[in-house]
Structure formats: structure tokens, C-alpha cells
Scaffold this motif. Sequence first.
Motif, mmCIF file in Angstrom:
data_model
loop_
_atom_site.group_PDB
_atom_site.id
_atom_site.type_symbol
_atom_site.label_atom_id
_atom_site.label_comp_id
_atom_site.label_asym_id
_atom_site.label_seq_id
_atom_site.Cartn_x
_atom_site.Cartn_y
_atom_site.Cartn_z
ATOM 1 N N ALA A 1 0.830 -1.208 0.000
ATOM 2 C CA ALA A 1 0.000 0.000 0.000
ATOM 3 C C ALA A 1 0.864 1.257 0.000
ATOM 4 O O ALA A 1 0.633 2.190 -0.762
ATOM 5 C CB ALA A 1 -0.939 -0.009 1.203
ATOM 6 N N GLY A 2 1.879 1.285 0.854
ATOM 7 C CA GLY A 2 2.760 2.452 0.931
ATOM 8 C C GLY A 2 3.520 2.696 -0.356
ATOM 9 O O GLY A 2 3.690 3.835 -0.794
ATOM 10 N N CYS A 3 3.981 1.615 -0.985
ATOM 11 C CA CYS A 3 4.721 1.755 -2.240
ATOM 12 C C CYS A 3 3.829 2.267 -3.366
ATOM 13 O O CYS A 3 4.276 3.027 -4.221
ATOM 14 C CB CYS A 3 5.376 0.426 -2.619
ATOM 15 S SG CYS A 3 6.807 0.028 -1.586
ATOM 16 N N ASN A 4 2.567 1.874 -3.361
ATOM 17 C CA ASN A 4 1.637 2.398 -4.368
ATOM 18 C C ASN A 4 1.474 3.912 -4.226
ATOM 19 O O ASN A 4 1.464 4.639 -5.224
ATOM 20 C CB ASN A 4 0.275 1.716 -4.251
ATOM 21 C CG ASN A 4 0.313 0.272 -4.699
ATOM 22 O OD1 ASN A 4 1.228 -0.152 -5.399
ATOM 23 N ND2 ASN A 4 -0.678 -0.498 -4.272
ATOM 24 N N ILE A 5 1.376 4.394 -3.006
ATOM 25 C CA ILE A 5 1.246 5.824 -2.761
ATOM 26 C C ILE A 5 2.518 6.558 -3.194
ATOM 27 O O ILE A 5 2.473 7.606 -3.845
ATOM 28 C CB ILE A 5 0.961 6.104 -1.270
ATOM 29 C CG1 ILE A 5 -0.353 5.454 -0.823
ATOM 30 C CG2 ILE A 5 0.981 7.597 -0.971
ATOM 31 C CD1 ILE A 5 -1.594 5.994 -1.470
ATOM 32 N N VAL A 6 3.673 6.008 -2.827
ATOM 33 C CA VAL A 6 4.957 6.619 -3.174
ATOM 34 C C VAL A 6 5.122 6.736 -4.685
ATOM 35 O O VAL A 6 5.573 7.756 -5.196
ATOM 36 C CB VAL A 6 6.124 5.817 -2.543
ATOM 37 C CG1 VAL A 6 7.438 6.097 -3.225
ATOM 38 C CG2 VAL A 6 6.232 6.144 -1.068
ATOM 39 N N GLU A 7 4.736 5.703 -5.410
ATOM 40 C CA GLU A 7 4.869 5.754 -6.869
ATOM 41 C C GLU A 7 3.995 6.857 -7.461
ATOM 42 O O GLU A 7 4.426 7.588 -8.352
ATOM 43 C CB GLU A 7 4.523 4.407 -7.488
ATOM 44 C CG GLU A 7 4.727 4.402 -8.990
ATOM 45 C CD GLU A 7 4.709 3.023 -9.590
ATOM 46 O OE1 GLU A 7 5.530 2.776 -10.482
ATOM 47 O OE2 GLU A 7 3.881 2.181 -9.170
ATOM 48 N N HIS A 8 2.794 6.994 -6.961
ATOM 49 C CA HIS A 8 1.909 8.055 -7.450
ATOM 50 C C HIS A 8 2.507 9.429 -7.159
ATOM 51 O O HIS A 8 2.518 10.311 -8.026
ATOM 52 C CB HIS A 8 0.524 7.921 -6.819
ATOM 53 C CG HIS A 8 -0.422 8.993 -7.244
ATOM 54 N ND1 HIS A 8 -1.005 9.021 -8.486
ATOM 55 C CD2 HIS A 8 -0.858 10.098 -6.596
ATOM 56 C CE1 HIS A 8 -1.765 10.095 -8.594
ATOM 57 N NE2 HIS A 8 -1.694 10.758 -7.450
ATOM 58 N N LEU A 9 3.010 9.623 -5.939
ATOM 59 C CA LEU A 9 3.603 10.905 -5.570
ATOM 60 C C LEU A 9 4.855 11.226 -6.371
ATOM 61 O O LEU A 9 5.143 12.390 -6.654
ATOM 62 C CB LEU A 9 3.929 10.936 -4.074
ATOM 63 C CG LEU A 9 2.731 11.074 -3.145
ATOM 64 C CD1 LEU A 9 3.175 10.910 -1.698
ATOM 65 C CD2 LEU A 9 2.041 12.411 -3.349
ATOM 66 N N TYR A 10 5.608 10.208 -6.718
ATOM 67 C CA TYR A 10 6.828 10.409 -7.493
ATOM 68 C C TYR A 10 6.528 11.153 -8.793
ATOM 69 O O TYR A 10 7.272 12.055 -9.193
ATOM 70 C CB TYR A 10 7.477 9.053 -7.792
ATOM 71 C CG TYR A 10 8.684 9.140 -8.690
ATOM 72 C CD1 TYR A 10 9.915 9.537 -8.183
ATOM 73 C CD2 TYR A 10 8.599 8.821 -10.044
ATOM 74 C CE1 TYR A 10 11.038 9.620 -8.999
ATOM 75 C CE2 TYR A 10 9.710 8.894 -10.870
ATOM 76 C CZ TYR A 10 10.926 9.290 -10.339
ATOM 77 O OH TYR A 10 12.033 9.371 -11.155
ATOM 78 N N TRP A 11 5.440 10.790 -9.443
ATOM 79 C CA TRP A 11 5.092 11.424 -10.717
ATOM 80 C C TRP A 11 4.347 12.743 -10.525
ATOM 81 O O TRP A 11 4.515 13.673 -11.306
ATOM 82 C CB TRP A 11 4.247 10.473 -11.560
ATOM 83 C CG TRP A 11 5.033 9.286 -11.989
ATOM 84 C CD1 TRP A 11 4.900 8.004 -11.550
ATOM 85 C CD2 TRP A 11 6.122 9.262 -12.911
ATOM 86 N NE1 TRP A 11 5.829 7.185 -12.133
ATOM 87 C CE2 TRP A 11 6.600 7.936 -12.983
ATOM 88 C CE3 TRP A 11 6.765 10.225 -13.680
ATOM 89 C CZ2 TRP A 11 7.659 7.556 -13.796
ATOM 90 C CZ3 TRP A 11 7.820 9.851 -14.492
ATOM 91 C CH2 TRP A 11 8.254 8.529 -14.542
#
Length: 155
Positions: free
Chosen positions: A33-43
Motif C-alpha cells: 500500500a505504501g509503495c503504491n502511494i509513493v509511486e503516485h507521488l513520485y510522478w
Amino acid sequence: MSEYGNFAQDGMDFSIVGPMEEPRVAVVGCGGAGCNIVEHLYWEHPEYDTIAVNDSAERLSTLSCSSSIYVRPEDIQDIEDIYSEKLQKQLQQSDIVFVVAGIGGSFGSVAGPFVASAAAQLGLTVISICIQPFSEENRRYNKQNEGIQLCDGGN
């Protein structure tokens, strides 16, 4: 009354010495779940440092983020002893750290409190965001309340 309103005393110096800088923000995603959020924020927000922490090398290899930490599954019980220094090196330039972790009882429930603790040891402002799983997910090891307490420093 001063020009700053009732809350300021007359004669107080409100000048700022030197330029004020924006705080440096890091968002650390733990587990799926945390990695999904991080990937979205990265872009969407490239100005943030995005760090993914996961025990799935396959997921980390496909993830878009500033940096990542792979935690070997056999090291999860000793995560603090083995990975604190590496994480703190990545956070040392930050002022504020957002820790985002799923708390369904898997990796995020262990890694979230670890990341929050490591950041707090550096004296950083830490904000934890815990994501509860959907009731349909029905995890075998559901430790939601324990994960929330750990992310909150046990309070």
C-alpha cells in the motif's frame, strides 16, 4: 494594538534574518500500500523525496521512486538492527517525513513503525499514515490495532 493584531506585543521585532527555505519533505512508503502511494507521488510531486521500503525485490524493480530499500524477508524480524543506518542516510537531508504503511498484518505493519522510529531518532518531524485493508481482504494475520499503536509511538 500593533499592526500585527492583538496577539503581538508592541515593540517586538518581526524581521527575519536571511531567506526562509521550504522544508524538505520525504515520503516513505512501506509495503504494498505504501509503495503504491509513493509511486503516485513520485510522478505528481517530484519535489518530494520518495522512498520505497519493501520485502519484494520484484515490486521494487518496477516501482518509480527516488530511492528504495529492499528488506530481505529473512531480515524482517531484525529490520531495525540491519537497516536503520541505510534509512537514516537517505533521510538525513529531510525536515519532515511522512510514513505511509498498510497495517493489514504483513510487511507494512512491521516496516512502518521501524521507519517512524528511525526518522524520530534523527529529530525529524514524523507524520504516520496508516492504511487499513478492505474488510474483503481478510488477512490471515490481521494486526491492525497493533500496527496503529506502533505507528503512533505506542500512544
